[in-house]
Design a protein around this motif. Structure first.
Motif, PDB file in Angstrom:
ATOM      1  N   TYR A 168       0.840  -1.118  -0.082  1.00  0.00           N
ATOM      2  CA  TYR A 168       0.007  -0.096  -0.034  1.00  0.00           C
ATOM      3  C   TYR A 168       0.840   1.283  -0.027  1.00  0.00           C
ATOM      4  CZ  TYR A 168      -4.124  -3.085   1.194  1.00  0.00           C
ATOM      5  OH  TYR A 168      -5.022  -3.815   1.266  1.00  0.00           O
ATOM      6  N   LEU A 169       2.301   1.207   0.124  1.00  0.00           N
ATOM      7  CA  LEU A 169       3.016   2.402   0.440  1.00  0.00           C
ATOM      8  C   LEU A 169       3.012   3.388  -0.992  1.00  0.00           C
ATOM      9  CD1 LEU A 169       6.171   0.777   2.096  1.00  0.00           C
ATOM     10  CD2 LEU A 169       4.183   2.113   3.206  1.00  0.00           C
ATOM     11  N   PRO A 170       2.852   2.743  -2.129  1.00  0.00           N
ATOM     12  CA  PRO A 170       2.569   3.612  -3.405  1.00  0.00           C
ATOM     13  C   PRO A 170       1.460   4.651  -3.380  1.00  0.00           C
ATOM     14  CG  PRO A 170       3.267   1.704  -4.029  1.00  0.00           C
ATOM     15  CD  PRO A 170       2.967   1.368  -2.663  1.00  0.00           C
ATOM     16  N   TYR A 171       0.370   4.114  -2.375  1.00  0.00           N
ATOM     17  CA  TYR A 171      -0.849   4.890  -2.363  1.00  0.00           C
ATOM     18  C   TYR A 171      -1.030   5.768  -0.838  1.00  0.00           C
ATOM     19  CZ  TYR A 171      -2.073   2.164  -6.225  1.00  0.00           C
ATOM     20  OH  TYR A 171      -2.106   1.324  -7.476  1.00  0.00           O
ATOM     21  N   LYS A 172       0.103   5.792  -0.042  1.00  0.00           N
ATOM     22  CA  LYS A 172       0.138   6.210   1.430  1.00  0.00           C
ATOM     23  C   LYS A 172      -0.484   7.635   1.341  1.00  0.00           C
ATOM     24  CE  LYS A 172       5.097   7.325   1.309  1.00  0.00           C
ATOM     25  NZ  LYS A 172       6.664   6.715   1.948  1.00  0.00           N
ATOM     26  N   LYS A 173       0.021   8.502   0.668  1.00  0.00           N
ATOM     27  CA  LYS A 173      -0.627   9.864   0.701  1.00  0.00           C
ATOM     28  C   LYS A 173      -1.915   9.975   0.423  1.00  0.00           C
ATOM     29  CE  LYS A 173       3.339  12.074   1.522  1.00  0.00           C
ATOM     30  NZ  LYS A 173       3.786  13.021   2.519  1.00  0.00           N
ATOM     31  N   LEU A 174      -2.499   9.080  -0.521  1.00  0.00           N
ATOM     32  CA  LEU A 174      -4.183   9.063  -0.824  1.00  0.00           C
ATOM     33  C   LEU A 174      -4.579   8.453  -0.030  1.00  0.00           C
ATOM     34  CD1 LEU A 174      -5.931   9.490  -3.386  1.00  0.00           C
ATOM     35  CD2 LEU A 174      -5.340   7.149  -3.847  1.00  0.00           C
ATOM     36  N   ILE A 175      -4.247   7.354   0.848  1.00  0.00           N
ATOM     37  CA  ILE A 175      -5.014   6.846   2.067  1.00  0.00           C
ATOM     38  C   ILE A 175      -4.960   7.721   3.027  1.00  0.00           C
ATOM     39  CG2 ILE A 175      -4.617   4.919   3.644  1.00  0.00           C
ATOM     40  CD1 ILE A 175      -3.493   3.476   1.469  1.00  0.00           C
ATOM     41  N   ALA A 176      -4.084   8.305   3.418  1.00  0.00           N
ATOM     42  CA  ALA A 176      -3.826   9.178   4.563  1.00  0.00           C
ATOM     43  C   ALA A 176      -5.076  10.548   4.223  1.00  0.00           C
ATOM     44  CB  ALA A 176      -2.605   9.993   4.875  1.00  0.00           C
ATOM     45  N   GLU A 177      -4.968  11.062   3.135  1.00  0.00           N
ATOM     46  CA  GLU A 177      -5.839  12.538   2.885  1.00  0.00           C
ATOM     47  C   GLU A 177      -7.351  11.819   2.980  1.00  0.00           C
ATOM     48  OE1 GLU A 177      -6.125  15.673  -0.861  1.00  0.00           O
ATOM     49  OE2 GLU A 177      -4.890  13.815  -0.871  1.00  0.00           O
ATOM     50  N   VAL A 178      -7.422  10.510   2.456  1.00  0.00           N
ATOM     51  CA  VAL A 178      -9.075  10.347   2.696  1.00  0.00           C
ATOM     52  C   VAL A 178      -9.578  10.039   3.904  1.00  0.00           C
ATOM     53  CG1 VAL A 178     -10.688   8.602   2.059  1.00  0.00           C
ATOM     54  CG2 VAL A 178      -9.153   9.250   0.280  1.00  0.00           C
ATOM     55  N   LEU A 179      -8.482   9.353   4.787  1.00  0.00           N
ATOM     56  CA  LEU A 179      -8.707   9.049   6.301  1.00  0.00           C
ATOM     57  C   LEU A 179      -8.871  10.349   6.929  1.00  0.00           C
ATOM     58  CD1 LEU A 179      -6.782   6.428   8.223  1.00  0.00           C
ATOM     59  CD2 LEU A 179      -7.032   8.611   9.302  1.00  0.00           C
TER      60      LEU A 179
END
Length: 481
Positions: A168-179
């Motif tokens: 999931y690391l390539p999507y980490k910024k995206l995941i954090a922004e939605v969270l």
């Protein structure tokens, strides 16, 4: 032959967010706008809205969606300005297809009490949950039945602490922004980049900020206490609140508890609030500093004393310090509780009945420790040899000379996950090896038996446990090394 779609499947497909795979790591909230074509029952008379809502609920023809208001203004602005309301209908009801109308709806239309009209329900990014959005954004091959969507996090005040898997690391910024969008109490999202307990002797961890400011000075509330600390410098895990509460409930007012790895005080401070004496220790100087502050912040100085030592040295030293303090006649003085203070307010009925001020309560410090808490699961079991000689030469403080039992030890540890008792037996064997006395799985109140409880799952094949047992006499009264 394919299965016939159910009504739930139809509803789910209608409100499912758009699938968006446009750009890795880029969140475009506008792409989540969606219009759902529904039918609505326009109620002719405002006074009949409640009547028709009840009728349609019994008829199972109202739209049943979480976070969607069932009563909406009429889509015609002129009628809406006159107060005309509509009731959103289940997707199986079609405005231009009377054959889909139930007898209740048909009767309402025939009597002109309601009209069935088209209604466009507009949904946007704010409507969908974190999981809904992530399912739209992440490629299906990243999800499986075990991992699902990366949504678990440990929250400390305004900080959400994630531990993302490598895929999931390539999507980490995206995941954090939605969270961040979907959890309004969260202001900062961080990701752990090293294992707690292996990279730092103080259970701190290296982290990266994924979203929000790099501010880890937090305030957390637990068990009616307020804790403030710098999350980057101390250990805190909100997922352990249940375990904190469980052990605190075992402690009785007036007892002494020795918290060997106290952290910032999640066991010690609430225990102090229930008039339990606590000798609280942590090896991390930062944890000790915040422990001391939280003791004072929560006004439990009379009962809780902070220490900053190696836990191995502290175990026997605490027993000596408690005995010396008790021998010197130390005690805690406590006044009336807040409830009692309110009842004695000059205007209260209780105060008018009695103007007598009660004497402050004096609670003497016992000479022995009732419980030891060792919440350092990565290595706490290796501290157990330090109980040898804990009460050497002081046998007469305990049964059968008195009614006092030897201390109960609560040691946390990790062990592999198993469907049988293999992990529990293994923990007992590890305890036996460390204290030099054979211990078996059973009831902690029985001699040489250990109660082992599962606390939480920490990894797919790794669980955290709490093993409780009374210090065996041959250990407690042995000569000190």
């Amino acid at each position: 032959m394919a299965d016939t779609p159910t009504e739930d499947d139809t509803m789910s497909s209608l409100i499912r967010p758009p699938v968006i795979r446009s750009a890795l790591g880029v969140l475009d909230r506008s792409l989540f706008s969606k219009t759902v074509n529904l039918a609505a029952a326009a109620v002719a008379e405002k006074k009949n809205i409640s009547v028709w809502r009840q009728k349609l609920q019994r008829d199972n023809t109202l739209l049943a969606l979480e976070r969607i208001r069932g009563v909406v203004p009429h889509p015609d602005q002129k009628l809406a300005s006159q107060g005309t309301k509509c009731l959103l209908l289940d997707p199986k009801i079609k405005a231009g297809v009377p054959e889909t109308w139930t007898p209740v709806i048909q009767e309402g239309v025939a009597s002109s009490e309601i009209g069935v009209i088209p209604y466009d329900l507009s949904l946007d990014y704010d409507y969908w949950s974190y999981e809904d959005v992530m399912k739209s954004l992440l490629p299906p091959d990243l999800r499986d039945e075990h991992d699902g969507i990366p949504g678990g996090f440990n929250q400390a005040g305004h900080v959400a602490h994630m531990n993302l898997r490598e895929k999931y690391l390539p999507y980490k910024k995206l995941i954090a922004e939605v969270l961040l969008d979907k959890n309004h109490s969260v202001k900062t999202v961080i990701n752990k980049v090293a294992n707690v307990g292996t990279e730092s002797e103080f259970r701190t961890f290296a982290y990266e900020v994924l979203a929000g400011p790099d501010d880890l000075n937090v305030e957390a509330r637990e068990n009616d206490c307020v804790f403030r600390f710098d999350y980057s410098k101390v250990y805190w895990n909100s997922k352990l609140e249940g375990e904190h509460t469980r052990l605190i409930n075992l402690f009785q007012p007036g007892e002494v508890v020795c918290d060997v790895m106290a952290g910032i005080g999640p066991f010690a401070v609430p225990a102090g609030k229930k008039s339990v004496f606590v000798w609280a220790n942590d090896y991390n100087p930062e944890s000790y500093r915040y422990l001391d502050e939280n003791i004072r912040r929560n006004k439990v100085e009379r009962y809780v004393r902070p220490f900053n030592q190696d836990g191995r040295k502290f175990i026997r030293e605490a027993a000596d310090l408690v005995y010396a303090a008790s021998t010197n006649g130390e005690y805690a003085v406590s006044g009336p509780s807040r409830k009692e203070q309110r009842s004695r307010h000059p205007k209260s009925k209780a105060a008018r009945k009695s103007r007598q001020t009660p004497e402050p309560k004096r609670t003497p410090l016992p000479p022995t420790i009732s419980h030891f808490v060792m919440n350092l699961p990565a290595s706490a079991i290796t501290f157990l040899p330090c109980y040898r000689g804990l009460y050497a030469g002081r046998e007469k403080l305990f049964a059968p000379h008195t009614g006092t039992k030897l201390p109960m030890v609560h040691v946390h540890c990790f062990a592999p996950r198993a469907d049988d008792d293999a992990s529990l037996v293994n923990i007992c064997e590890r305890i036996s090896a460390e204290i030099g006395v054979s211990m078996k799985l059973g009831d902690a109140e029985n001699a040489h038996e250990v109660t082992v409880l599962e606390v939480r799952n920490v990894a797919p094949n790794k669980n955290m446990f709490c093993a409780s047992f009374r210090v065996p006499p041959e250990v407690a009264f042995a000569a000190r090394p």
